[in-house]
Design an enzyme around this catalytic site. Structure first.
Site, PDB file in Angstrom:
ATOM      1  CG  HIS A 353      -1.981   1.061   1.078  1.00 19.38           C
ATOM      2  ND1 HIS A 353      -3.173   0.865   0.407  1.00 19.38           N
ATOM      3  CD2 HIS A 353      -1.984   2.358   1.466  1.00 19.38           C
ATOM      4  CE1 HIS A 353      -3.869   1.975   0.403  1.00 19.38           C
ATOM      5  NE2 HIS A 353      -3.169   2.913   1.036  1.00 19.38           N
ATOM      6  CB  ALA A 354       1.115   4.079  -2.359  1.00 17.67           C
ATOM      7  CG  HIS A 383      -1.866  10.627  -2.764  1.00 18.30           C
ATOM      8  ND1 HIS A 383      -3.067  11.201  -2.411  1.00 18.30           N
ATOM      9  CD2 HIS A 383      -1.419   9.984  -1.645  1.00 18.30           C
ATOM     10  CE1 HIS A 383      -3.336  10.914  -1.139  1.00 18.30           C
ATOM     11  NE2 HIS A 383      -2.347  10.172  -0.658  1.00 18.30           N
ATOM     12  CD  GLU A 384       1.700   7.837  -1.280  1.00 18.41           C
ATOM     13  OE1 GLU A 384       2.175   8.336  -0.244  1.00 18.41           O
ATOM     14  OE2 GLU A 384       0.579   7.294  -1.310  1.00 18.41           O
ATOM     15  CG  HIS A 387       1.525  12.256   1.703  1.00 15.98           C
ATOM     16  ND1 HIS A 387       0.572  12.909   2.429  1.00 15.98           N
ATOM     17  CD2 HIS A 387       0.910  11.160   1.188  1.00 15.98           C
ATOM     18  CE1 HIS A 387      -0.588  12.220   2.355  1.00 15.98           C
ATOM     19  NE2 HIS A 387      -0.395  11.167   1.603  1.00 15.98           N
ATOM     20  CD  GLU A 411      -3.791  11.224   3.050  1.00 16.47           C
ATOM     21  OE1 GLU A 411      -3.464  10.883   1.895  1.00 16.47           O
ATOM     22  OE2 GLU A 411      -3.187  10.823   4.073  1.00 16.47           O
ATOM     23  CG  HIS A 511      -6.912   3.155   4.761  1.00 16.13           C
ATOM     24  ND1 HIS A 511      -6.954   2.579   3.507  1.00 16.13           N
ATOM     25  CD2 HIS A 511      -6.123   4.244   4.636  1.00 16.13           C
ATOM     26  CE1 HIS A 511      -6.217   3.283   2.665  1.00 16.13           C
ATOM     27  NE2 HIS A 511      -5.708   4.304   3.318  1.00 16.13           N
ATOM     28  CE1 TYR A 521      -5.850   8.816   2.105  1.00 18.57           C
ATOM     29  CE2 TYR A 521      -7.179   7.509   3.613  1.00 18.57           C
ATOM     30  CZ  TYR A 521      -5.947   7.848   3.094  1.00 18.57           C
ATOM     31  OH  TYR A 521      -4.815   7.232   3.548  1.00 18.57           O
TER      32      TYR A 521
HETATM   33  O1  X8Z Z   1      -4.302   5.286   1.062  1.00 18.16           O
HETATM   34  C1  X8Z Z   1      -4.194   6.108   0.180  1.00 18.16           C
HETATM   35  C2  X8Z Z   1      -2.821   6.614  -0.250  1.00 18.16           C
HETATM   36  C3  X8Z Z   1      -1.856   6.652   0.868  1.00 18.16           C
HETATM   37  S1  X8Z Z   1      -2.214   7.891   2.020  1.00 18.16           S
HETATM   38  C4  X8Z Z   1      -2.276   5.712  -1.328  1.00 18.16           C
HETATM   39  N1  X8Z Z   1      -5.298   6.548  -0.473  1.00 18.16           N
HETATM   40  C5  X8Z Z   1      -6.646   6.063  -0.141  1.00 18.16           C
HETATM   41  C6  X8Z Z   1      -6.824   4.616  -0.554  1.00 18.16           C
HETATM   42  O2  X8Z Z   1      -5.972   4.058  -1.255  1.00 18.16           O
HETATM   43  O3  X8Z Z   1      -7.849   4.020  -0.177  1.00 18.16           O
HETATM   44  C7  X8Z Z   1      -5.332   7.547  -1.536  1.00 18.16           C
HETATM   45  C8  X8Z Z   1      -6.752   7.577  -2.002  1.00 18.16           C
HETATM   46  C9  X8Z Z   1      -7.574   6.959  -0.921  1.00 18.16           C
HETATM   47 ZN    ZN Z   2      -1.886   9.754   1.297  1.00 19.43          ZN
END
Ligand code: X8Z
Ligand code: ZN
Length: 612
Positions: A353-354, A383-384, A387, A411, A511, A521
């Site tokens: 997960h990024a 996105h990254e 951050h 975010e 998450h 988000y």
């Molecule tokens: O979790 C993330 C990022 C890291 S903060 C990749 N996002 C959420 C997801 O993947 O569910 C970005 C969009 C929403």
């Molecule tokens: Zn993020």
């Protein structure tokens, strides 16, 4: 420290035992010649000592967490759990000490603000009992490992990970194949359910100990407003964007009905969740070809271009960096390129997960991502990086202020930049020969809406579910039903089949087992358009904001930086004002951006029965 992780992972995977020469913030707070009576002077000293201690512990915590996430083994999982427990215990001690200054009058603004942050800024508060806090930490590491190592094995013996199953969700148009991948991924989470229930119980004990009714209340208290007002603020924003979501839902459902038949996709109810191109139906951009407004489309396919131009993961990240450089941000340090993880290793388990990291809170910035060569990951790279540039911008602030104005801001930054990836920009950097004329606007907006508008109710419902779970409104036996009730209520989607009695579908979303709050988000989706609208104005854009790119505009970069460098030192409305001149989150920017699409969708939907 990472975006998600400053108040979170920092507190999640941290570690390191405190050296014997540590500054003892607790002692600073409670001892003294006046029988331990809290005073403003002591509060100032306490905060300074707590910040120094957390900064020191935090850096080591980051390193441990980095090793674990890049090298998941039995040992790193155990080490992560142990160090996490120690760190969280210290956090909780400091939070308890901070609470002793609650009634002290005459504190300066920063000391009061920082005490509040110490008290409420823990994402997973540990219970006071040592055995219980060890148990909590072990559960956290265990669930994180279960998610990251999760695989589904087909009857023919092939075992696929999330990345591979996600490719099927994105590319296949065979409902049976989609269903198997969808169900397959959800076989990883039933074993998490009991663990999760226990984690909730323990975290609530921790939250109670710090004076909060439950963990949800604690999470909601991080927005510079009374926690009880925050849900109404979310409702306000959601109600503004809901008609746009409903219009998109209606059109997409009609097109899916044409593709898969109205028996599978009934035209008066929720959409089956496996047909939307994404494992969680949170981003529908992969089904663009099924719902494209016309055959000509936007005139280009960025995924195909990246592949044609033989872009590798590094090229994609370099392109993202170049955008930030064009705004006047300094280049990323050499260590970023040496230490980041860009490609999924074949020889070990990692957290794919990024995420973005800021190991030393100075310049040891990194990302960790299993990059695929496609437009979705191109966006995620921005996105990254958002951050990382935020982290660097606030690195001169004191420890507790090295964070975003609220978590939605963190975010939103990279996503704001990604809104500037327009055809005009792609042409400027040589990825596109011709910029399509205005007739491509609707297809382009449709593509963006499948990503950004489709996401909104998902961004909202995850924590609506968690808040009810934390508040004890539902027990483990009701977890899954509540999840699907909310999925239907907000997103208008349904499970494609009756869920097994032991199903724990929330656990199949990163998450939840990783305990990362999700409302951020949703906020980010609103904020990024508000930021974009202001940055476009600053850069002198006169056309529609959906065609605006701030690429190369130093003035826009300066104004963005002015907001970023404030970190969390001021209530978020102040930071928002620095960039936008507005002190409230405003959904009109996202509505302005999509206004032409909304008009087009309304026309398409004439005569259709919308809603579910
Ligand atoms: O979790 C993330 C990022 C890291 S903060 C990749 N996002 C959420 C997801 O993947 O569910 C970005 C969009 C929403
Ligand atoms: Zn993020």
């Amino acid at each position: 420290m990472t975006d998600i992780y400053k108040r979170i992972l920092l507190l999640l995977l941290p570690l390191v035992f405190v050296a014997c020469n540590q500054i003892d913030a607790t002692t600073v707070a409670v001892s003294g010649s006046d029988n331990g009576k809290p005073t403003p002077e002591k509060a100032v000293a306490f905060v300074a000592a707590a910040e120094a201690q957390l900064a020191e512990l935090g850096q080591e915590a980051e390193r441990m967490s980095w090793v674990y996430s890049n090298f998941i083994t039995t040992d790193t999982e155990k080490l992560a759990a142990v160090t996490n427990e120690r760190f969280t215990a210290r956090q909780v001690e400091l939070a308890g000490e901070a609470a002793k200054f609650n009634d002290v009058a005459g504190l300066d603004f920063d000391t009061r603000r920082k005490l509040d942050m110490l008290r409420s800024g823990i994402t997973m508060p540990a219970p006071p009992d040592a055995a219980k806090s060890a148990e909590q930490a072990e559960i956290g590491a265990q669930m994180a490992g279960m998610y990251s190592k999760g695989k589904y094995c087909y009857a023919d013996g092939r075992c696929l990970d999330l990345g591979q199953l996600s490719d099927i969700m994105a590319e296949s148009r065979d409902p049976d194949k989609l269903l198997e991948a969808w169900n397959g991924w959800r076989t990883i989470s039933p074993p998490m359910r009991k663990l999760y229930a226990r984690q909730v119980e323990l975290a609530n004990e921790g939250a109670n100990e710090l004076g909060f009714a439950d963990l949800g209340t604690m999470w909601r208290s991080a927005y510079d407003m009374p926690p009880e007002d925050f849900p109404a603020e979310l409702d306000r924003l959601w109600n503004e964007v809901k008609p746009l979501y409903e219009a998109l839902h209606c059109d997409v459902r009609a097109k899916l009905g044409e593709k898969y038949g109205t028996e599978l996709v009934p035209q008066d109810g929720p959409i089956p969740a496996h047909l939307l191109g994404n494992m969680w139906a949170q981003d529908w951009s992969n089904i663009y070809p099924l719902v494209a407004p016309d055959e000509t489309g936007p005139g280009y396919d960025l995924s195909a271009i990246l592949k044609e131009k033989k872009f590798d993961a590094i090229d994609m990240v370099k392109t993202g960096e170049a955008f930030f450089s064009s705004l006047g941000f300094a280049e990323l340090p050499a260590t970023f390129w040496e230490r980041s993880l860009f490609v999924k290793p074949q020889d070990r388990e990692v957290v794919c997960h990024a995420s973005a990291w800021d190991i030393d809170e100075k310049d040891d910035l990194r990302i960790k991502m299993c990059i695929k060569i496609n437009s979705e990951d191109f966006r995620t790279i921005h996105h990254e990086l958002g951050h990382n540039y935020y982290q660097r911008a606030y690195n001169k602030e004191s420890y507790l202020y090295r964070n975003s104005a609220n978590d939605g801001f963190h975010e939103a930054v990279g996503d704001t930049i990604a809104l500037s990836i327009t055809p005009g920009y792609l042409q400027k950097i040589g990825l596109l020969d011709d910029v399509p004329d205005a007739s491509a606007d609707i297809p382009l907006l449709m593509k963006r809406a499948l990503e950004g508008i489709a996401f909104l109710p998902f961004g909202l419902m995850v924590d609506q579910w968690r808040w009810q779970v934390f508040a004890g409104k539902v027990g483990p036996d009701g977890y899954n039903d509540l999840w699907w009730q909310l999925r239907e209520k907000y997103q208008g989607i349904k499970a494609p089949n009756k869920r097994p009695v032991d199903a724990f579908d929330p656990g199949a979303k990163y998450h939840v087992p990783a305990n990362v709050p999700y409302t951020r988000y949703f906020l980010a989706r609103i904020l990024q358009f508000q930021f974009h609208r202001s940055l476009c104005e600053i850069s002198g854009n006169k056309g529609p904001i959906n065609r605006c790119s701030i690429y190369g505009n130093k003035e826009a970069g300066e104004r963005l930086n002015a907001m970023l460098e404030l970190g969390r030192s001021k209530p978020w409305p102040v930071a928002l004002e620095a960039l936008t001149g507005q002190r409230h989150m405003d959904a009109t920017a996202i509505l302005d951006y999509f206004a032409p699409l909304k008009a087009w969708l309304d026309k398409q939907n004439e005569g259709r029965q919308c809603g579910w």
